[in-house]
Structure formats: C-alpha cells, structure tokens
Design a protein around this motif. Structure first.
Motif, PDB file in Angstrom:
ATOM      1  N   THR A  70       0.720  -1.115   0.157  1.00 35.17           N
ATOM      2  CA  THR A  70       0.034  -0.138  -0.050  1.00 35.17           C
ATOM      3  C   THR A  70       1.026   1.297   0.059  1.00 35.17           C
ATOM      4  N   ASN A  71       1.941   1.240   0.779  1.00 40.80           N
ATOM      5  CA  ASN A  71       2.892   2.574   0.896  1.00 40.80           C
ATOM      6  C   ASN A  71       3.460   2.771  -0.492  1.00 40.80           C
ATOM      7  N   ALA A  72       3.890   1.564  -0.948  1.00 44.90           N
ATOM      8  CA  ALA A  72       4.499   1.566  -2.244  1.00 44.90           C
ATOM      9  C   ALA A  72       3.823   2.277  -3.445  1.00 44.90           C
ATOM     10  N   VAL A  73       2.476   1.767  -3.400  1.00 47.85           N
ATOM     11  CA  VAL A  73       1.235   2.164  -4.435  1.00 47.85           C
ATOM     12  C   VAL A  73       1.061   3.873  -4.038  1.00 47.85           C
ATOM     13  N   VAL A  74       1.003   4.104  -2.798  1.00 46.89           N
ATOM     14  CA  VAL A  74       0.484   5.379  -2.532  1.00 46.89           C
ATOM     15  C   VAL A  74       1.641   6.580  -2.612  1.00 46.89           C
ATOM     16  N   TYR A  75       2.796   5.919  -2.321  1.00 43.13           N
ATOM     17  CA  TYR A  75       3.766   7.246  -2.133  1.00 43.13           C
ATOM     18  C   TYR A  75       5.021   7.002  -3.197  1.00 43.13           C
ATOM     19  N   ALA A  76       4.982   5.826  -4.023  1.00 45.35           N
ATOM     20  CA  ALA A  76       6.131   5.765  -4.822  1.00 45.35           C
ATOM     21  C   ALA A  76       5.765   5.425  -6.221  1.00 45.35           C
ATOM     22  N   LEU A  77       6.632   5.472  -7.447  1.00 41.52           N
ATOM     23  CA  LEU A  77       6.332   5.212  -8.490  1.00 41.52           C
ATOM     24  C   LEU A  77       6.622   3.916  -9.060  1.00 41.52           C
ATOM     25  N   PRO A  78       5.930   3.244 -10.089  1.00 37.07           N
ATOM     26  CA  PRO A  78       6.003   2.255 -10.399  1.00 37.07           C
ATOM     27  C   PRO A  78       7.333   1.694 -11.024  1.00 37.07           C
ATOM     28  N   PRO A  79       7.760   0.611 -10.781  1.00 35.19           N
ATOM     29  CA  PRO A  79       7.027  -0.603 -10.681  1.00 35.19           C
ATOM     30  C   PRO A  79       7.213  -0.864  -9.387  1.00 35.19           C
ATOM     31  N   VAL A  80       6.405  -1.884  -8.856  1.00 30.73           N
ATOM     32  CA  VAL A  80       5.978  -2.303  -7.470  1.00 30.73           C
ATOM     33  C   VAL A  80       6.315  -3.902  -7.521  1.00 30.73           C
ATOM     34  N   VAL A  81       7.250  -4.219  -6.774  1.00 30.37           N
ATOM     35  CA  VAL A  81       7.744  -5.557  -6.783  1.00 30.37           C
ATOM     36  C   VAL A  81       7.551  -6.244  -5.400  1.00 30.37           C
ATOM     37  N   LEU A  82       6.982  -7.236  -5.104  1.00 28.30           N
ATOM     38  CA  LEU A  82       7.059  -7.859  -3.743  1.00 28.30           C
ATOM     39  C   LEU A  82       8.139  -9.023  -3.759  1.00 28.30           C
ATOM     40  N   HIS A  83       8.922  -9.153  -2.596  1.00 25.13           N
ATOM     41  CA  HIS A  83       9.954 -10.061  -2.588  1.00 25.13           C
ATOM     42  C   HIS A  83       9.752 -10.723  -1.247  1.00 25.13           C
ATOM     43  N   LEU A  84       9.811 -12.094  -1.173  1.00 23.01           N
ATOM     44  CA  LEU A  84       9.634 -12.694  -0.018  1.00 23.01           C
ATOM     45  C   LEU A  84      11.035 -13.632   0.009  1.00 23.01           C
ATOM     46  N   VAL A  98       9.616  -4.914  -0.508  1.00 21.90           N
ATOM     47  CA  VAL A  98       8.806  -4.213  -1.600  1.00 21.90           C
ATOM     48  C   VAL A  98       9.581  -3.487  -2.379  1.00 21.90           C
ATOM     49  N   SER A  99       9.942  -3.466  -3.607  1.00 19.03           N
ATOM     50  CA  SER A  99      10.658  -2.455  -4.370  1.00 19.03           C
ATOM     51  C   SER A  99       9.888  -1.600  -5.037  1.00 19.03           C
ATOM     52  N   ASP A 100      10.385  -0.372  -5.471  1.00 18.65           N
ATOM     53  CA  ASP A 100       9.348   0.440  -6.135  1.00 18.65           C
ATOM     54  C   ASP A 100      10.447   1.200  -7.032  1.00 18.65           C
ATOM     55  N   GLY A 101       9.696   2.132  -7.817  1.00 20.20           N
ATOM     56  CA  GLY A 101      10.368   2.932  -8.583  1.00 20.20           C
ATOM     57  C   GLY A 101      10.864   4.210  -8.136  1.00 20.20           C
ATOM     58  N   GLY A 102      10.776   4.559  -6.652  1.00 19.22           N
ATOM     59  CA  GLY A 102      11.345   5.661  -6.239  1.00 19.22           C
ATOM     60  C   GLY A 102      10.117   6.666  -5.735  1.00 19.22           C
ATOM     61  N   PRO A 103      10.468   7.598  -4.917  1.00 18.67           N
ATOM     62  CA  PRO A 103       9.538   8.566  -4.341  1.00 18.67           C
ATOM     63  C   PRO A 103       8.769   9.394  -5.378  1.00 18.67           C
ATOM     64  N   GLN A 104       7.567   9.570  -5.278  1.00 20.17           N
ATOM     65  CA  GLN A 104       6.736  10.577  -6.026  1.00 20.17           C
ATOM     66  C   GLN A 104       6.859  12.138  -5.313  1.00 20.17           C
ATOM     67  N   ALA A 106       6.045  14.773  -3.303  1.00 19.86           N
ATOM     68  CA  ALA A 106       5.175  14.835  -2.032  1.00 19.86           C
ATOM     69  C   ALA A 106       3.641  15.149  -2.365  1.00 19.86           C
ATOM     70  N   THR A 107       3.428  16.162  -3.148  1.00 14.51           N
ATOM     71  CA  THR A 107       2.022  16.662  -3.466  1.00 14.51           C
ATOM     72  C   THR A 107       1.501  15.784  -4.576  1.00 14.51           C
ATOM     73  N   ALA A 108       2.084  14.836  -5.216  1.00 20.96           N
ATOM     74  CA  ALA A 108       1.571  13.971  -6.127  1.00 20.96           C
ATOM     75  C   ALA A 108       1.030  12.684  -5.566  1.00 20.96           C
ATOM     76  N   ALA A 109       1.577  12.465  -4.397  1.00 18.99           N
ATOM     77  CA  ALA A 109       1.334  11.021  -3.825  1.00 18.99           C
ATOM     78  C   ALA A 109      -0.065  10.935  -3.338  1.00 18.99           C
ATOM     79  N   ALA A 110      -0.903  10.278  -4.179  1.00 18.51           N
ATOM     80  CA  ALA A 110      -2.628   9.980  -3.929  1.00 18.51           C
ATOM     81  C   ALA A 110      -3.229  11.399  -3.962  1.00 18.51           C
ATOM     82  N   GLY A 111      -2.855  12.451  -4.656  1.00 21.11           N
ATOM     83  CA  GLY A 111      -3.629  13.746  -4.625  1.00 21.11           C
ATOM     84  C   GLY A 111      -3.491  14.277  -3.243  1.00 21.11           C
ATOM     85  N   TRP A 112      -2.583  14.068  -2.201  1.00 20.65           N
ATOM     86  CA  TRP A 112      -2.263  14.489  -1.073  1.00 20.65           C
ATOM     87  C   TRP A 112      -1.751  16.078  -1.099  1.00 20.65           C
ATOM     88  N   GLN A 113      -2.459  16.804  -0.466  1.00 22.60           N
ATOM     89  CA  GLN A 113      -1.897  18.249  -0.372  1.00 22.60           C
ATOM     90  C   GLN A 113      -1.563  18.632   0.945  1.00 22.60           C
TER      91      GLN A 113
END
Length: 143
Positions: A70-84, A98-104, A106-113
C-alpha cells in the motif's frame, strides 16, 4: 476517477524458487494501482503456507505485505515488486521486501496536499496553551 498504471514488469509471472542452499525466494511484480495489496496478499498466502508458516505467522506476514505494498502504491512510482525470502535455517521467519520506482513528489502522492496552518481565529485550538489570565484590578469603594 481511478487509474491503474501497468508497467512492463507487472506483466511478468510470479517467481518461486529454492536456492541450492535451501533458501526460498518468491518475487511478484504488481500493478501500480488500488488492487495491488489484495493481489499481493492472495498470491503470497499459499506460498507462505507451503513454506510451513502457521496461521498466526501467515496472518502477520500478510499484514506486513499489505502495509508495504500500500505504501509503495500510494507514495512511490512504478514498478512495485513484492519479494519474500526465507532462509533454510530459520523456521517460520520470512523477510518481506517491496521494491518500487522511487518517491513521487510529495504533493502528487495520492492527491495529498499539505494542510494550510490553522489559527485560533478559524476555530482551531491554539498551538500552545494560553498564558494565565492577569486578574482584573479590583475596584475599591469610594468614601
């Protein structure tokens, strides 16, 4: 309106492998969208169970997986990959990454203002307690 970005990595199939030393590794590319946490949980559950985790351990691992994805989807860019990862000598212990494409931005993350600061005049409590009131001067009766 909800949009889902499908990166080229998310079209790959999950990878489950055992390393020669007995270590177990699971990798799952996920879509960068609102269904990613559920997909991760539903796909990881049988893997965790096959690795010998009991119900409580599976529940705990799925909770961590859900939060990280959830944090990767909301606050980071794609791709999102789960590793166990489970080491051969550590029964019941699983590392979740969980790896992701890096931070978005701050104001773009899920429309957060960021919220505008509130002052005590618009109904909010003051940020610090008020200073003690100075007692009003007492009037003395005139003779």
């Amino acid at each position: 309106m909800t949009t889902t970005t499908i990166s080229p990595a998310s079209r790959q199939q999950p990878v489950l492998r055992s390393v020669a030393t007995g270590e177990r590794v699971f990798t799952l590319p996920l879509e960068h969208g609102p269904l990613a946490p559920a997909t991760a949980r539903h796909t990881a559950r049988p893997v965790l169970e096959s690795w010998g985790l009991d119900d409580e351990q599976v529940y705990d691992a799925l909770l961590v997986i859900s939060e990280l994805v959830t944090n990767a989807v909301v606050y980071a860019l794609p791709p999102v990959v789960l590793h166990l990862y489970a080491a051969a000598d550590e029964a019941g212990q699983v590392q979740v990454y969980v790896s992701d494409g890096g931070p978005q931005p701050a104001t773009a993350a899920a429309g957060w203002q960021p919220a505008a600061p509130r002052t005590s005049t618009d109904g909010a409590r003051p940020s610090s307690p008020p200073s003690p009131a100075t007692p009003a001067p007492t009037a003395t009766p005139a003779d």
